[in-house]
Design a protein around this motif. Structure first.
Motif, PDB file in Angstrom:
ATOM      1  N   PHE A  19      -9.255  64.235  70.089  1.00  0.00           N
ATOM      2  CA  PHE A  19     -10.115  65.352  69.700  1.00  0.00           C
ATOM      3  C   PHE A  19      -9.427  66.617  70.199  1.00  0.00           C
ATOM      4  O   PHE A  19      -9.284  66.826  71.401  1.00  0.00           O
ATOM      5  N   THR A  20      -8.983  67.458  69.266  1.00  0.00           N
ATOM      6  CA  THR A  20      -8.191  68.640  69.610  1.00  0.00           C
ATOM      7  C   THR A  20      -8.866  69.898  69.085  1.00  0.00           C
ATOM      8  O   THR A  20      -9.341  69.923  67.946  1.00  0.00           O
ATOM      9  N   TYR A  33       5.439  67.892  57.388  1.00  0.00           N
ATOM     10  CA  TYR A  33       5.000  66.865  58.332  1.00  0.00           C
ATOM     11  C   TYR A  33       5.542  65.486  57.969  1.00  0.00           C
ATOM     12  O   TYR A  33       5.545  64.587  58.799  1.00  0.00           O
ATOM     13  N   SER A  34       5.936  65.305  56.724  1.00  0.00           N
ATOM     14  CA  SER A  34       6.130  63.951  56.208  1.00  0.00           C
ATOM     15  C   SER A  34       7.582  63.598  55.905  1.00  0.00           C
ATOM     16  O   SER A  34       7.848  62.709  55.115  1.00  0.00           O
ATOM     17  N   SER A  35       8.524  64.267  56.558  1.00  0.00           N
ATOM     18  CA  SER A  35       9.931  63.945  56.342  1.00  0.00           C
ATOM     19  C   SER A  35      10.737  64.462  57.521  1.00  0.00           C
ATOM     20  O   SER A  35      10.205  65.085  58.439  1.00  0.00           O
ATOM     21  N   GLY A  36      12.051  64.189  57.462  1.00  0.00           N
ATOM     22  CA  GLY A  36      12.933  64.670  58.511  1.00  0.00           C
ATOM     23  C   GLY A  36      12.781  63.925  59.824  1.00  0.00           C
ATOM     24  O   GLY A  36      13.097  64.449  60.893  1.00  0.00           O
ATOM     25  N   TRP A  37      12.316  62.678  59.765  1.00  0.00           N
ATOM     26  CA  TRP A  37      12.069  61.909  60.982  1.00  0.00           C
ATOM     27  C   TRP A  37      13.317  61.176  61.468  1.00  0.00           C
ATOM     28  O   TRP A  37      13.316  60.651  62.578  1.00  0.00           O
ATOM     29  N   GLY A  38      14.352  61.106  60.626  1.00  0.00           N
ATOM     30  CA  GLY A  38      15.482  60.264  60.965  1.00  0.00           C
ATOM     31  C   GLY A  38      15.122  58.796  60.779  1.00  0.00           C
ATOM     32  O   GLY A  38      13.980  58.454  60.470  1.00  0.00           O
ATOM     33  N   PHE A  39      16.104  57.911  60.951  1.00  0.00           N
ATOM     34  CA  PHE A  39      15.820  56.479  60.868  1.00  0.00           C
ATOM     35  C   PHE A  39      16.956  55.717  61.552  1.00  0.00           C
ATOM     36  O   PHE A  39      18.000  56.282  61.885  1.00  0.00           O
ATOM     37  N   PHE A  40      16.723  54.463  61.781  1.00  0.00           N
ATOM     38  CA  PHE A  40      17.593  53.621  62.601  1.00  0.00           C
ATOM     39  C   PHE A  40      19.055  53.723  62.148  1.00  0.00           C
ATOM     40  O   PHE A  40      19.963  53.981  62.966  1.00  0.00           O
ATOM     41  N   VAL A  94      -0.631  75.482  61.739  1.00  0.00           N
ATOM     42  CA  VAL A  94       0.240  74.489  61.102  1.00  0.00           C
ATOM     43  C   VAL A  94       1.173  73.861  62.135  1.00  0.00           C
ATOM     44  O   VAL A  94       1.363  72.645  62.171  1.00  0.00           O
ATOM     45  N   ASN A  95       1.750  74.689  63.002  1.00  0.00           N
ATOM     46  CA  ASN A  95       2.639  74.167  64.039  1.00  0.00           C
ATOM     47  C   ASN A  95       1.868  73.303  65.038  1.00  0.00           C
ATOM     48  O   ASN A  95       2.390  72.298  65.534  1.00  0.00           O
ATOM     49  N   GLY A  96       0.630  73.701  65.336  1.00  0.00           N
ATOM     50  CA  GLY A  96      -0.187  72.911  66.241  1.00  0.00           C
ATOM     51  C   GLY A  96      -0.501  71.534  65.682  1.00  0.00           C
ATOM     52  O   GLY A  96      -0.531  70.540  66.416  1.00  0.00           O
ATOM     53  N   LEU A  97      -0.712  71.465  64.368  1.00  0.00           N
ATOM     54  CA  LEU A  97      -0.963  70.178  63.738  1.00  0.00           C
ATOM     55  C   LEU A  97       0.285  69.295  63.809  1.00  0.00           C
ATOM     56  O   LEU A  97       0.198  68.081  64.021  1.00  0.00           O
ATOM     57  N   SER A  98       1.448  69.913  63.657  1.00  0.00           N
ATOM     58  CA  SER A  98       2.701  69.167  63.796  1.00  0.00           C
ATOM     59  C   SER A  98       2.829  68.594  65.203  1.00  0.00           C
ATOM     60  O   SER A  98       3.222  67.435  65.386  1.00  0.00           O
ATOM     61  N   LEU A 117      -7.792  60.923  60.188  1.00  0.00           N
ATOM     62  CA  LEU A 117      -7.493  62.273  60.664  1.00  0.00           C
ATOM     63  C   LEU A 117      -8.292  63.285  59.852  1.00  0.00           C
ATOM     64  O   LEU A 117      -8.173  63.339  58.630  1.00  0.00           O
ATOM     65  N   LEU A 118      -9.095  64.070  60.551  1.00  0.00           N
ATOM     66  CA  LEU A 118      -9.864  65.145  59.936  1.00  0.00           C
ATOM     67  C   LEU A 118      -9.421  66.463  60.566  1.00  0.00           C
ATOM     68  O   LEU A 118      -9.519  66.641  61.779  1.00  0.00           O
ATOM     69  N   THR A 119      -8.906  67.359  59.753  1.00  0.00           N
ATOM     70  CA  THR A 119      -8.609  68.710  60.213  1.00  0.00           C
ATOM     71  C   THR A 119      -9.704  69.626  59.688  1.00  0.00           C
ATOM     72  O   THR A 119     -10.139  69.494  58.548  1.00  0.00           O
TER      73      THR A 119
END
Length: 664
Positions: A190-191, A245-252, A202-206, A133-135
């Motif tokens: 490609f975005t 971006y890297s938390s708050g995903w929940g889990f099983f 930032v929201n668009g990257l999310s 991933l390249l921003t």
């Protein structure tokens, strides 16, 4: 000084135009909104020109954008980035209390890599010549993009250009078609995002990660082409907010609890909030006090007590103890944590006789035994939640709305409850989202300062500093900062709400800072108790699910879930050739899980898997990046995948045996 002849000028101009037309055809095929935007576009601030060397350049406000040789200097900049790239790395958690098997499994994955201690600092581009991933911030004339794609295989590319004039110029200079096709051939994307501000980027990257997989956050490269106020702000915001971006995903296991508690709460007869189309709030013009447990509550508690008859009082979570100790009876108490441990926190408060006089409003995930401590319980439908995903097969979402911005802290649940109940004016007390003194991080009357309590905490460690509401800055954590952002989203979506921040904590956008001493005199609310009772009677219902056998209906989902897990595991149960091969498999796995998201009948199955898949993919990929030796890397990948696969089957078995009865 080289001079460009009329003939050369004509040829170059025609070449630029031809490149633009080629790119317009590409955009029409892949990004039609960009094609439409530029179809009749005329730049106003930045334009193409030929410079003193006879080379294409850009001019802005009478000055050249590139001082000398735009293509050559852009190539050199890209080559320098290749040598010393800027990147964001996913942070692996080494801590936890192993309350969930999820934590134990992830820690095993981390421990093996740490034990083998591979070098995680080597230059990934030179070693692998691949970017997942390249921003990129700033398109310029695009030559640096062209060069980076020559040097590396870029799988996912996300470009942000705040000035549409610049991208118009770039479309005359480089051919975007082969770059887009290259990303697609690698299974990526490609975005391009034009205009907007740093927050929208930032929201668009999310949104991009949500669509293409959060494992891409393992290490993403961030390239800034040029300096400007807009690009500088965006560059800074990425590094400030990338943790979101890297938390708050929940889990099983989290979703197992959600299903269990939600079904138990329905069985107990607790009702769900209705859309405002179905009820009228006779108190909607009356002030609401949202009482959090921040340190500034101590300063305002007397004011709240003196005005308890003049406002509708919402107490939030652990604020209940100092509120009750002060002799204040809240009209509503709010809870949102799903684990049964919360029962011990509330039990430690005391005042059990008073609890039976207070109505509780809680997320559907809150443990049933906790809700039964109070007078009556009413439920908010949590969005993106397994329990509600299941119920929405039988409930109409337009009648029983998901309550947005209700987490990650209880103050979010309280403010969302107030808004969804139709109140228009809120005053925030003790909703600090930060602190000035690390030893005064919550109200001193709360359980955090109760000696011998399991919740006792003398100090809090800050993750960052943010702008204060009444102070220049305050200390905060990522968790509190996410909570603040969630409240800002709620207020942005509901511009008719007047929200006054009377807390001496973090500044909250879209609120009005107001010291409690400056609040105008408030008048007593006539018949407040009766009006609140009428509101609760009319604003909540569970009519559609009251007669259903939900336990039996959920059991029917388990066979489908078993099949999905077998297919998910099968995708990564092949011989792995390289980390790049794993990247493609993770992409396929992510897309397979995502295919169940939009179907009403399978959404709950998606919810079970998506969080755990995100965490395992991200952790495995991050650790795999650290290995330079290919054989050692492959051995590690196979070890980690085995743990991942076993974990999913373990949880499926747990869910099948318990019927969702895990009450952690």
């Amino acid at each position: 000084m080289p001079q460009i002849s009329d003939l050369e000028l004509d040829i170059q101009t025609k070449l630029l135009r031809a490149t633009f037309l080629t790119n317009m055809a590409v955009m029409k095929k892949f990004m039609p909104e960009i094609f439409d935007f530029y179809q009749n576009y005329s730049p106003t601030r930045v334009k193409l020109t030929f410079d003193h060397n006879g080379e294409v350049n850009m001019v802005s406000e009478g000055a050249l954008v590139y001082e000398e040789r735009a293509k050559e200097s852009s190539y050199k900049q890209a080559e320098k980035f290749y040598e010393e790239p800027r990147l964001f790395s996913y942070v692996l958690s080494k801590e936890g209390n192993d309350l969930f098997e999820h934590e134990s499994a992830l820690r095993k994955i981390y421990a093996k890599r740490e034990q083998e201690n591979p070098n995680s600092k080597y230059n990934l581009l030179k070693h692998e010549q691949h970017i997942d991933l390249l921003t990129m911030i700033g398109v310029g004339l695009g030559y640096h993009i062209e060069r980076l794609f020559q040097l590396s295989d870029v799988r996912c590319f996300y470009l942000y250009e705040p000035d549409p004039d610049c991208f118009f110029c770039a479309m005359h200079c480089i051919d975007f078609g082969p770059l887009i096709e290259r990303c697609f051939s690698l299974g990526g994307a490609f975005t391009i995002k034009l205009g907007g501000n740093a927050n929208q980027y930032v929201n668009g990257l999310s949104t991009f990660l949500t669509a293409h997989g959060f494992y891409n956050i393992a290490r993403f490269f961030n390239y800034r082409h040029y300096r400007s106020e807009a690009t500088d702000e965006t560059f800074q915001r990425i590094y400030e907010l990338a943790y979101r971006y890297s938390s708050g995903w929940g889990f099983f296991e989290d979703e197992i609890i959600s299903i269990d508690h939600t079904l138990a709460n329905v069985e107990a007869g607790f009702e769900f909030i209705l859309s405002q189309d179905y009820f009228k709030n006779q108190l909607n013009d009356k002030p609401v006090f949202i009482i959090g447990n921040g340190p500034s509550l101590d300063e305002t508690i007397s004011f709240i007590k003196n005005n308890a008859a003049n406002a509708v009082i919402f107490s939030c979570g652990t604020a209940l103890k100092p509120v009750l100790d002060a002799g204040i009876m809240p009209d509503f108490h709010i809870e949102m944590e799903r684990t049964a441990e919360l029962y011990d926190w509330i039990d430690a408060i005391g005042h059990k006789d008073k609890l039976k006089q207070i109505d509780i409003i809680a997320l559907n995930t809150v443990y049933t035994k906790i809700l039964k401590l109070f007078k009556n319980a009413y439920l908010l439908s949590k969005p993106k939640d397994g329990g509600m995903d299941f119920l929405y097969e039988f409930l109409a979402a337009d009648k029983y709305p998901a309550v947005d911005a209700c987490n990650p802290t209880v103050s979010n649940a309280a403010t969302a409850a107030a808004v969804y109940l139709g109140f228009k004016t809120m005053y925030l007390f003790g909703v600090d989202y930060g602190w000035i003194d690390e030893e005064h991080h919550h109200s001193k009357g709360s359980i955090y300062y109760q000696k011998g309590s399991h919740a006792e905490r003398k100090t809090m460690k800050a993750d960052m500093k943010v702008a204060g509401n009444f102070e220049e800055e305050v200390s905060t954590t990522q968790h509190f900062d996410s909570s603040r952002a969630s409240l800002e989203i709620l207020l942005e979506k509901n511009p008719d709400i007047s929200c006054y921040n009377c807390s001496n904590g973090a500044n909250i956008e879209l609120t009005k800072p107001l010291k409690y001493t400056d609040i105008p005199d408030l008048q007593p609310i006539d018949a407040k108790t009766d009006s609140i009772a009428d509101l609760l009677t009319n604003a909540f219902s569970q009519e559609e699910v009251r007669t259903l056998n939900l336990d039996a209906l959920f059991q029917d989902k388990l066979d489908k879930l078993k099949h999905i897990i077998e297919m998910t595991v099968g995708i990564t149960s092949v011989k792995i050739n390289s980390r790049l091969h794993l990247t493609q498999l993770f992409s396929n796995q992510f897309k397979y899980i995502a295919s169940f998201k939009s179907n009403k009948e399978t959404q709950v199955l998606y919810r079970f898997l998506q969080g755990s898949v995100n965490y395992f993919q991200s952790n495995i990929m991050t650790n795999a990046y650290c290995y330079q030796d290919k054989e050692q890397q492959l051995e590690y990948i196979n070890y980690a995948l085995e743990i991942f696969h076993s974990h999913l089957f373990y949880l499926l078995d747990k869910l099948a045996k318990n019927g969702g009865a895990a009450k952690k």
